[in-house]
Design a protein around this motif. Structure first.
Motif, PDB file in Angstrom:
ATOM      1  N   ARG A   1      -1.376  -0.800   4.682  1.00 15.14           N
ATOM      2  CA  ARG A   1      -2.594  -1.639   4.723  1.00 15.14           C
ATOM      3  C   ARG A   1      -3.777  -0.861   4.145  1.00 15.14           C
ATOM      4  N   PRO A   2      -4.889  -1.549   3.910  1.00 12.91           N
ATOM      5  CA  PRO A   2      -6.107  -0.805   3.547  1.00 12.91           C
ATOM      6  C   PRO A   2      -6.522   0.096   4.720  1.00 12.91           C
ATOM      7  N   ILE A   3      -7.050   1.271   4.401  1.00 10.65           N
ATOM      8  CA  ILE A   3      -7.371   2.256   5.450  1.00 10.65           C
ATOM      9  C   ILE A   3      -8.832   2.678   5.340  1.00 10.65           C
TER      10      ILE A   3
ATOM     11  N   ALA B   1      -1.793   5.214   5.443  1.00  4.29           N
ATOM     12  CA  ALA B   1      -1.432   4.201   4.436  1.00  4.29           C
ATOM     13  C   ALA B   1       0.082   4.130   4.297  1.00  4.29           C
ATOM     14  N   ASP B   2       0.733   5.300   4.329  1.00  2.00           N
ATOM     15  CA  ASP B   2       2.193   5.345   4.244  1.00  2.00           C
ATOM     16  C   ASP B   2       2.825   4.633   5.440  1.00  2.00           C
TER      17      ASP B   2
ATOM     18  N   MET C   1       0.807  -1.217   0.000  1.00  2.22           N
ATOM     19  CA  MET C   1       0.000   0.000   0.000  1.00  2.22           C
ATOM     20  C   MET C   1       0.846   1.277   0.000  1.00  2.22           C
ATOM     21  N   ASN C   2       2.146   1.153   0.375  1.00  3.73           N
ATOM     22  CA  ASN C   2       2.870   2.409   0.592  1.00  3.73           C
ATOM     23  C   ASN C   2       3.451   2.987  -0.693  1.00  3.73           C
TER      24      ASN C   2
ATOM     25  N   PRO D   1      -2.927   1.206  -5.165  1.00  5.47           N
ATOM     26  CA  PRO D   1      -3.984   1.618  -4.241  1.00  5.47           C
ATOM     27  C   PRO D   1      -4.655   2.920  -4.690  1.00  5.47           C
TER      28      PRO D   1
ATOM     29  N   ILE E   1      -8.859   4.128   1.682  1.00  5.20           N
ATOM     30  CA  ILE E   1      -7.732   3.865   0.772  1.00  5.20           C
ATOM     31  C   ILE E   1      -7.753   2.359   0.556  1.00  5.20           C
TER      32      ILE E   1
END
Ligand code: G1P
Length: 291
Positions: free
Chosen positions: A157-159, A152-153, A2-3, A128, A211
């Motif tokens: 993970r999904p946020i 997310a950074d 995700m990052n 993402p 996200i």
């Protein structure tokens, strides 16, 4: 993974808006104004402020006004230029900022939020992306979607955006099960869409900011229909939460539920009180009313 930078935002805007009839008979509910700006523009500005360059609208019938809003209005602009109304011309032209791409895909049948997001798949690349529900208007010093991008950074993970809700509100929200809290974040181990108060696993409700990883499309494709007979985004997030955990961010700021008449009226008052043109007079009016 995700990052990575979030380049695209999805705005599901195909809903019928029947709670706002008759206003929404021929006008998209996302075009209803808070003071002088349509709800959808607040959401787009939030995404632009977070550095997002591609806006993907999942539209339906009777939503042409949204496309027109983010397009050039030649006649209007020529008229304002001719009359040397430079400030108004600037307002009209800044609706669609330079360097931002606007893409429209159709959701031809209203099969739910999960299905709406799925319709955006052809417009996205394998990375993402953000989702913003324009009904949820959030006033904060750091934009809500930016708050999610920071998480997310940090977590890859999904946020999801969260807020504390009251027991009588659970039927209007996705509600999370809390696995653990990590500083400002909450790890969700499950989510349920619109539970009865007695079935709600916590007092944390999902706000319309997400996200999501591109992999969510594989999950949505396999989902059975859920709450209300619809394909629910919450159910797709539940699968991801059970797999690796989904991160919830308790959003800073004030949220207005502009999908409800009360929230919509409250937003108009609050934003009106801060508006440079009418703020002072509106405050005086409200003060006089309170006496
Ligand atoms: C949607 C989601 C729900 C979420 C809510 C936030 O519901 O399905 O999980 O809590 O947005 O506004 P809707 O309000 O579209 O019924």
């Amino acid at each position: 993974m995700m990052n990575r930078k979030i380049n695209a935002a999805v705005f599901p805007v195909a809903g019928l808006g029947s709670r706002f009839l008759p206003a929404t008979k021929a006008t998209p509910k996302e075009m209803l104004p808070i003071v002088d700006k349509p709800l959808i523009q607040y959401a787009v500005e939030e995404a632009v402020d977070a550095g997002i360059k591609k806006m993907i609208f999942v539209t339906g019938r009777n939503k042409r006004a949204i496309e027109d809003h983010f397009d050039t209005a030649y006649e209007l602009e020529a008229d304002l230029a001719l009359k040397e109304k430079h400030e108004l011309l600037d307002i009209a032209q800044s609706v669609a900022p330079k360097g931002v791409e606007f893409v429209y895909v159709r959701q031809s049948t209203a099969l739910g939020l999960g299905h709406a997001i799925f319709c955006a798949k052809p417009a996205l690349s394998n990375e993402p992306f953000a989702v913003l529900l324009a009904d949820d208007l959030i006033r904060s010093s750091i934009g809500a979607v930016q708050q999610l991008i920071v998480a997310a950074d940090e977590t890859a993970r999904p946020i999801i955006g969260l807020e504390k809700i009251q027991p009588h509100q659970t039927r209007a929200y996705g509600v999370i099960s809390i696995r653990e809290t990590m500083g400002k974040h909450v790890v969700a181990s499950n989510l349920v869409e619109k539970p009865k108060p007695e079935d709600a696993p916590s007092n944390l409700g999902v706000v319309g900011r997400y996200i999501l990883p591109y992999e969510i499309f594989d999950v949505i494709a396999k989902l059975p229909t859920g709450s209300g007979g619809e394909i629910q985004l919450t159910d797709a997030l539940a699968v991801l939460a059970q797999r690796d955990g989904v991160i919830g961010v308790l959003l800073e700021g004030q949220r207005f539920d502009c999908g409800s008449k009360l929230g919509f009226a409250q937003a108009n008052i609050e934003y009106g009180m801060e508006h440079p043109e009418i703020g002072v007079d509106l405050k005086a009016y409200l003060k006089a009313l309170a006496i």
